[in-house]
Write an enzyme that holds these catalytic residues in place. Structure first.
Site, PDB file in Angstrom:
ATOM      1  N   LYS B  96       0.809  -1.225   0.000  1.00  0.00           N
ATOM      2  CA  LYS B  96       0.000   0.000   0.000  1.00  0.00           C
ATOM      3  C   LYS B  96       0.842   1.275   0.000  1.00  0.00           C
ATOM      4  O   LYS B  96       0.441   2.298  -0.556  1.00  0.00           O
ATOM      5  CB  LYS B  96      -0.932   0.007   1.208  1.00  0.00           C
ATOM      6  N   GLU B 118      -9.760   5.676   3.054  1.00  0.00           N
ATOM      7  CA  GLU B 118     -10.592   4.606   3.588  1.00  0.00           C
ATOM      8  C   GLU B 118      -9.667   3.433   3.868  1.00  0.00           C
ATOM      9  O   GLU B 118      -8.598   3.332   3.268  1.00  0.00           O
ATOM     10  CB  GLU B 118     -11.668   4.214   2.579  1.00  0.00           C
ATOM     11  N   SER B 385       1.744  -9.658  -0.916  1.00  0.00           N
ATOM     12  CA  SER B 385       1.348  -8.250  -0.789  1.00  0.00           C
ATOM     13  C   SER B 385       1.496  -7.663   0.606  1.00  0.00           C
ATOM     14  O   SER B 385       1.704  -6.472   0.761  1.00  0.00           O
ATOM     15  CB  SER B 385      -0.097  -8.074  -1.271  1.00  0.00           C
TER      16      SER B 385
END
Lengths: 267, 403
Positions: B96, B118, B385
């Site tokens: 991210k 969010e 990830s």
């Protein structure tokens, strides 16, 4: 000529301002919506804006979000709302505009929606999340069938968008009075008058102000520089807080008449 | 296939990927999207912006991340060679941050002093809070109440980083509602605030911008695998919620059709139960959160609840470019149940000493299914990830319940 255009012609002749009243269809259920619509019409609203409930209404504040949820829980669908309009048309002739998120229309089928809406007597549609950039095909079809696609403008809209949207708009321009979601507010946004004045310069159709117009004083203030107001959350709140239908209808009649009175006063 | 070569040039000028994408938002936001688009175009070709971004990715985030040969996992499964792209080793523990550093730099360029985000699993929230702290921006993160419970550790991290975590109590109280609430807040504060979306979703130009900030994953894989194996992989695998790590891994390979691309969605309790997050496999076209894409919704166009054990995959929508890759057949999409994901979680922990995020565990579980069926000379790259620290409490609870 359609009902919306006729309605504004009449209002102009009478030298007064327009009152559009919003409710969420199916809140608390569709049967009650019918009686609420009668009251709204009888209390002097010029146009009804009927909200189609959506699971994720992005432009709505907590009051209309909750109404959407109540309506969905009572089993409301776009199909049933269209049937409701057909029912209402037997006795009522005021213009009816549907306000809906795009997805229910998209799933219904855009052309089918336009045809069915026009057939039962819907006069216009406001789809906040379908800006002109995405609305091209829809607008062409709606225009062909005689359904007004009402566009929105916002405090953030720059001049070139104002000109573009004023040209594409049908029925009336819905000016979003504030940078925010729907809801009850205690005052009008700064610079509202200037912005509306600049929109009116570009627009041949009436410019109405919505979002946050929640009492007679704000409505009076807003009609000083616009062609009318749209009142939503304040009405929906009354419906929410009065579960007894008789009491509710009485309060709705009082409230809508008070707004009507306020915008009819010579400024 | 013509469509695929074109895909590198997508979205088109209006932000469409074939029938998908676009800008389905209220007028209030349209001018902000237009100016974000213009700004992005400007910085995309600005050497100063790109060198700043490179600097922070290297010195702060810790890029490039390793491409690790998972030898014991490969042996255990007995098929294709498995490489792990270690996005879990990024600062903050997931991919991210590739996007939030870039997006925070965009906010600085715009002169906006506040960012909002969010978050589902909390990884994007943490990554946004981190970037905000690094660059001195105010940060508010919207998170579903249900996810706040599931991801208590990440909530605490965000608070430590100086962000405000706003509990969303609407609807399902998960990622969908957190996204809706963040958009509502953006409608209200658009003039002073930049919205950092956490995935390749939302109105144009977001899906394109986030993809371009995430493509560093695939670009590095491309270089690394050439160096190690002297050839490109046969298969790339990544989990898909909104789909940003998958898009980041896939994008540089989209034009090379010899490379299979597989996205793994959440099958939740099982597709047949209706409680899942497998949007691409079982949804249909619709509009949510500003874009046209595949969507889980009913016959009346009402958005349905998704379900996944992992908060990050618990989303009824999906990135519009994935919808396009699915439509054109360029990528394939599979799904993995909660149970299978838990097995994947344990498998990677035992075989490689790497505790993956529950989201990532879906990709591992899928690899465990297909690697044995592949030739030993073939190569799989799976995007690892994120790391699983955030999920440890939730899994401990579940295991004690007899799993």
């Amino acid at each position: 000529m359609n009902r919306i255009t006729n309605c504004f012609k009449k209002i102009k002749n009478e030298k007064r301002k327009a009152l559009v009243v919003f409710i969420t269809a199916g809140d608390p259920d569709l049967e009650e919506t019918k009686s609420i619509l009668d009251i709204i019409d009888d209390s002097g609203a010029d146009i009804i804006e009927l909200g189609v409930p959506f699971s994720d209404p992005l432009a709505d504040g907590p009051i209309i979000q909750a109404a959407s949820l109540r309506s969905l829980k009572s089993g409301t669908t776009l199909k049933k709302i269209i049937s409701l309009v057909q029912e209402i048309r037997k006795t009522r002739d005021l213009p009816i505009v549907l306000m809906t998120s795009f997805n229910p229309v998209f799933v219904y089928g855009e052309q089918q929606f336009v045809e069915d809406a026009v057939f039962v007597g819907v006069d216009g549609v406001i789809i906040p999340d379908l800006p002109p950039e995405e609305a091209a095909e829809f607008s062409v079809y709606a225009e062909k069938k005689g359904l007004d696609v009402i566009h929105l403008l916002a405090p953030t809209s720059p001049d070139e968008r104002i000109r573009m949207i004023a040209k594409k708009g049908r029925g009336f321009i819905y000016y979003i009075s504030l940078t925010g979601t729907t809801g009850v507010r205690v005052q009008l946004a700064e610079g509202l008058g200037d912005k509306v004045a600049s929109i009116k310069q570009s627009s041949d159709i009436p410019v109405l102000i919505g979002f946050g117009i929640s009492n007679p004083d704000l409505a009076r203030e807003a009609t000083k520089f616009s062609d009318g107001v749209i009142v939503g959350s304040a009405v929906v709140k009354l419906i929410e807080s009065n579960s007894d239908p008789i009491q509710r209808n009485k309060k709705l009649a009082e409230f809508i008449s008070s707004i009507k009175q306020a915008i009819s006063d010579p400024c | 296939m013509d469509d695929n070569t074109k895909s590198m040039e997508l979205p088109d000028a209006q932000g469409h990927f074939g029938p998908f994408g676009g800008k389905y938002v209220i007028e209030t936001l349209m001018p902000a999207l237009d100016s974000l688009e213009r700004l992005y175009e400007e910085v995309h070709n600005d050497p100063k912006f790109q060198s700043d971004l490179k600097y922070y990715l290297k010195e702060y985030v810790g890029r490039p991340t390793p491409l690790f040969f998972a030898e014991r996992l490969t042996k255990h499964l007995g098929g294709a060679k498995i490489y792990l792209k270690r996005e879990d080793l990024n600062h903050t523990g997931a991919h991210k941050i590739n996007n939030t550093i870039g997006s925070a730099l965009l906010a600085l360029r715009m002169g906006k002093k506040r960012v909002i985000a969010e978050t589902g699993a909390g990884q994007h929230g943490v990554a946004t809070a981190t970037a905000a702290a690094l660059f001195g921006l105010k940060c508010d993160v919207f998170m579903g109440e249900e996810d706040i419970k599931r991801q208590a550790l990440n909530v605490f991290r965000m608070k430590l980083l100086g962000a405000k975590v706003i509990a969303v109590t609407a609807g399902t109280r998960t990622l969908k509602d957190a996204t809706s609430e963040a958009i509502r807040e953006w409608i209200t504060s658009v003039e002073t605030t930049h919205y950092i979306i956490g995935s390749v979703v939302g109105p144009h130009p977001y899906p394109m911008i986030v993809r371009n900030f995430q493509r560093v994953i695939g670009d590095e894989v491309s270089e690394q695998i050439m160096e190690i194996e002297k050839r490109l992989p046969n298969l790339c695998v990544a989990c898909v919620g909104g789909g940003s790590n998958a898009m980041g891994l896939f994008y540089p390979f989209v034009q090379n059709e010899k490379i299979r691309l597989v996205g793994v969605e959440a099958a939740g309790f099982g597709i047949e139960t209706g409680k899942h997050g497998a949007t691409l496999s079982h949804g249909s076209t619709g509009v949510l959160h500003g874009m046209m894409s595949y969507l889980l919704h009913d016959d009346d166009g009402q958005v349905q609840e998704a379900h996944s054990i992992s908060a990050g995959l618990d989303y009824p929508g999906v990135g519009c470019e994935h919808s396009y890759l699915k439509l054109t057949g360029r990528a394939e999409y599979e799904s993995i149940t909660d149970e299978e994901a838990l097995e994947g979680f344990k498998l990677l922990s035992h075989k490689e000493g790497i505790i993956p995020a529950l989201e990532t565990a879906h990709a591992i579980a899928h690899v465990a299914k297909i690697a044995p069926k592949m030739n030993k000379k073939e190569i799989i790259v799976v995007c690892l990830s994120g790391r699983g620290d955030k999920d440890v409490n939730q899994i401990a609870d579940r295991m004690e319940m007899g799993l």
